[in-house]
Design a protein around this motif. Structure first.
Motif, PDB file in Angstrom:
ATOM      1  N   LEU A  66      48.103  42.479  36.541  1.00  0.00           N
ATOM      2  CA  LEU A  66      47.777  42.494  37.973  1.00  0.00           C
ATOM      3  C   LEU A  66      48.242  43.789  38.632  1.00  0.00           C
ATOM      4  CD1 LEU A  66      48.537  38.801  39.016  1.00  0.00           C
ATOM      5  CD2 LEU A  66      46.292  39.888  38.709  1.00  0.00           C
ATOM      6  N   THR A  67      49.385  44.291  38.230  1.00  0.00           N
ATOM      7  CA  THR A  67      49.875  45.564  38.771  1.00  0.00           C
ATOM      8  C   THR A  67      48.930  46.704  38.415  1.00  0.00           C
ATOM      9  OG1 THR A  67      52.167  44.787  38.664  1.00  0.00           O
ATOM     10  CG2 THR A  67      51.823  47.181  38.774  1.00  0.00           C
ATOM     11  N   ASP A  78      47.970  39.219  48.408  1.00  0.00           N
ATOM     12  CA  ASP A  78      49.133  38.673  49.095  1.00  0.00           C
ATOM     13  C   ASP A  78      50.209  38.346  48.056  1.00  0.00           C
ATOM     14  OD1 ASP A  78      50.721  37.418  51.161  1.00  0.00           O
ATOM     15  OD2 ASP A  78      50.066  35.505  50.318  1.00  0.00           O
ATOM     16  N   PRO A  79      51.408  38.901  48.202  1.00  0.00           N
ATOM     17  CA  PRO A  79      52.463  38.649  47.212  1.00  0.00           C
ATOM     18  C   PRO A  79      52.781  37.165  47.018  1.00  0.00           C
ATOM     19  CG  PRO A  79      53.091  40.451  48.660  1.00  0.00           C
ATOM     20  CD  PRO A  79      51.828  39.853  49.225  1.00  0.00           C
ATOM     21  N   TRP A  80      52.722  36.385  48.114  1.00  0.00           N
ATOM     22  CA  TRP A  80      52.996  34.948  47.981  1.00  0.00           C
ATOM     23  C   TRP A  80      51.908  34.257  47.176  1.00  0.00           C
ATOM     24  CZ3 TRP A  80      57.592  33.173  48.515  1.00  0.00           C
ATOM     25  CH2 TRP A  80      58.481  33.801  49.367  1.00  0.00           C
ATOM     26  N   GLY A  81      50.651  34.634  47.402  1.00  0.00           N
ATOM     27  CA  GLY A  81      49.555  34.068  46.619  1.00  0.00           C
ATOM     28  C   GLY A  81      49.687  34.417  45.149  1.00  0.00           C
ATOM     29  N   GLY A  85      50.176  31.812  42.165  1.00  0.00           N
ATOM     30  CA  GLY A  85      49.236  31.858  41.050  1.00  0.00           C
ATOM     31  C   GLY A  85      49.938  32.040  39.714  1.00  0.00           C
ATOM     32  N   LEU A  86      50.900  32.945  39.662  1.00  0.00           N
ATOM     33  CA  LEU A  86      51.640  33.153  38.410  1.00  0.00           C
ATOM     34  C   LEU A  86      52.490  31.937  38.056  1.00  0.00           C
ATOM     35  CD1 LEU A  86      52.662  36.914  38.674  1.00  0.00           C
ATOM     36  CD2 LEU A  86      50.862  35.899  37.248  1.00  0.00           C
ATOM     37  N   PHE A 135      41.787  29.956  35.983  1.00  0.00           N
ATOM     38  CA  PHE A 135      40.814  29.917  37.095  1.00  0.00           C
ATOM     39  C   PHE A 135      41.544  29.559  38.394  1.00  0.00           C
ATOM     40  CE2 PHE A 135      37.912  27.620  39.849  1.00  0.00           C
ATOM     41  CZ  PHE A 135      36.836  28.472  39.921  1.00  0.00           C
ATOM     42  N   LEU A 136      42.354  28.485  38.340  1.00  0.00           N
ATOM     43  CA  LEU A 136      43.086  28.072  39.539  1.00  0.00           C
ATOM     44  C   LEU A 136      44.134  29.107  39.941  1.00  0.00           C
ATOM     45  CD1 LEU A 136      43.550  24.272  38.792  1.00  0.00           C
ATOM     46  CD2 LEU A 136      41.967  25.336  40.408  1.00  0.00           C
ATOM     47  N   ALA A 137      44.810  29.678  38.964  1.00  0.00           N
ATOM     48  CA  ALA A 137      45.797  30.720  39.265  1.00  0.00           C
ATOM     49  C   ALA A 137      45.145  31.914  39.961  1.00  0.00           C
ATOM     50  CB  ALA A 137      46.494  31.168  37.982  1.00  0.00           C
ATOM     51  N   ALA A 138      43.959  32.303  39.490  1.00  0.00           N
ATOM     52  CA  ALA A 138      43.244  33.428  40.099  1.00  0.00           C
ATOM     53  C   ALA A 138      42.846  33.098  41.540  1.00  0.00           C
ATOM     54  CB  ALA A 138      42.013  33.786  39.268  1.00  0.00           C
ATOM     55  N   LEU A 139      42.488  31.849  41.807  1.00  0.00           N
ATOM     56  CA  LEU A 139      42.177  31.459  43.189  1.00  0.00           C
ATOM     57  C   LEU A 139      43.377  31.664  44.104  1.00  0.00           C
ATOM     58  CD1 LEU A 139      40.088  28.188  42.695  1.00  0.00           C
ATOM     59  CD2 LEU A 139      39.271  30.378  43.572  1.00  0.00           C
ATOM     60  N   PHE A 140      44.550  31.256  43.644  1.00  0.00           N
ATOM     61  CA  PHE A 140      45.765  31.459  44.450  1.00  0.00           C
ATOM     62  C   PHE A 140      46.077  32.944  44.615  1.00  0.00           C
ATOM     63  CE2 PHE A 140      46.706  26.993  43.361  1.00  0.00           C
ATOM     64  CZ  PHE A 140      47.034  26.522  44.634  1.00  0.00           C
ATOM     65  N   CYS A 141      45.995  33.690  43.525  1.00  0.00           N
ATOM     66  CA  CYS A 141      46.325  35.120  43.577  1.00  0.00           C
ATOM     67  C   CYS A 141      45.412  35.879  44.525  1.00  0.00           C
ATOM     68  CB  CYS A 141      46.213  35.752  42.185  1.00  0.00           C
ATOM     69  SG  CYS A 141      47.524  35.265  41.037  1.00  0.00           S
ATOM     70  N   ALA A 142      44.134  35.528  44.538  1.00  0.00           N
ATOM     71  CA  ALA A 142      43.145  36.279  45.317  1.00  0.00           C
ATOM     72  C   ALA A 142      42.946  35.744  46.731  1.00  0.00           C
ATOM     73  CB  ALA A 142      41.799  36.278  44.588  1.00  0.00           C
ATOM     74  N   ALA A 143      43.557  34.593  47.027  1.00  0.00           N
ATOM     75  CA  ALA A 143      43.378  33.971  48.354  1.00  0.00           C
ATOM     76  C   ALA A 143      43.971  34.809  49.466  1.00  0.00           C
ATOM     77  CB  ALA A 143      43.978  32.574  48.363  1.00  0.00           C
TER      78      ALA A 143
END
Length: 143
Positions: A66-67, A78-81, A85-86, A135-143
């Motif tokens: 991701l970095t 968003d760092p929290w997302g 996600g992670l 898939f779900l983790a990516a949703l959180f990361c990209a939200a």
């Protein structure tokens, strides 16, 4: 879930999912040590520690991916997302790699024991489990 109506959110999701999936492949097949692979499903603390060590390197690999994605593309996440996600990815990975939960679920769904043990079934279920949670983790990361 995505605030950008121009499709930027969908683009961010696709990029994050690709990065997480690539990291998954590298971490699960290259970064994971032989000891972790052999012992992570063993009962007791030795198995739990081996699995946790694998999940730490797995999650670090995802964080690196991701970095690199952020630095290469300028994508803003968003760092929290990303943290959520992670965490979703790490917890779901630990559950799967302890093996017993997946085996019980497979048995509950009536999967053939021969296919699970010798036909590659457990590996297929393991990898599809990971991909679904990515898939779900990516949703959180990209939200």
């Amino acid at each position: 879930m995505f605030a950008d109506p121009t499709g930027g959110g969908a683009t961010a999701f696709a990029a994050v999912f690709a990065a997480l999936y690539a990291a998954h492949q590298v971490a699960d097949h290259w970064v994971q040590t032989q000891h972790q692979a052999d012992c992570k499903s063993e009962p007791g603390w030795a198995g739990r520690i081996a699995c946790a060590a694998h999940v730490v390197t797995y999650t670090a690999t995802a964080g690196i991916a991701l970095t690199v994605l952020i630095l290469a593309t300028g994508l803003r996440l968003d760092p929290w997302g990303v943290a959520v996600g992670l965490a979703v990815s790490a917890v779901s990975h630990y559950i799967a790699d302890r093996r017993t939960p997946l085996r019980r679920l497979a048995e509950l769904l009536g999967k053939d024991p021969h296919w699970l043990a010798r036909g590659g079934g457990m590996y297929a279920l393991d990898q599809s489990w990971h991909t679904g949670w990515l898939f779900l983790a990516a949703l959180f990361c990209a939200a």
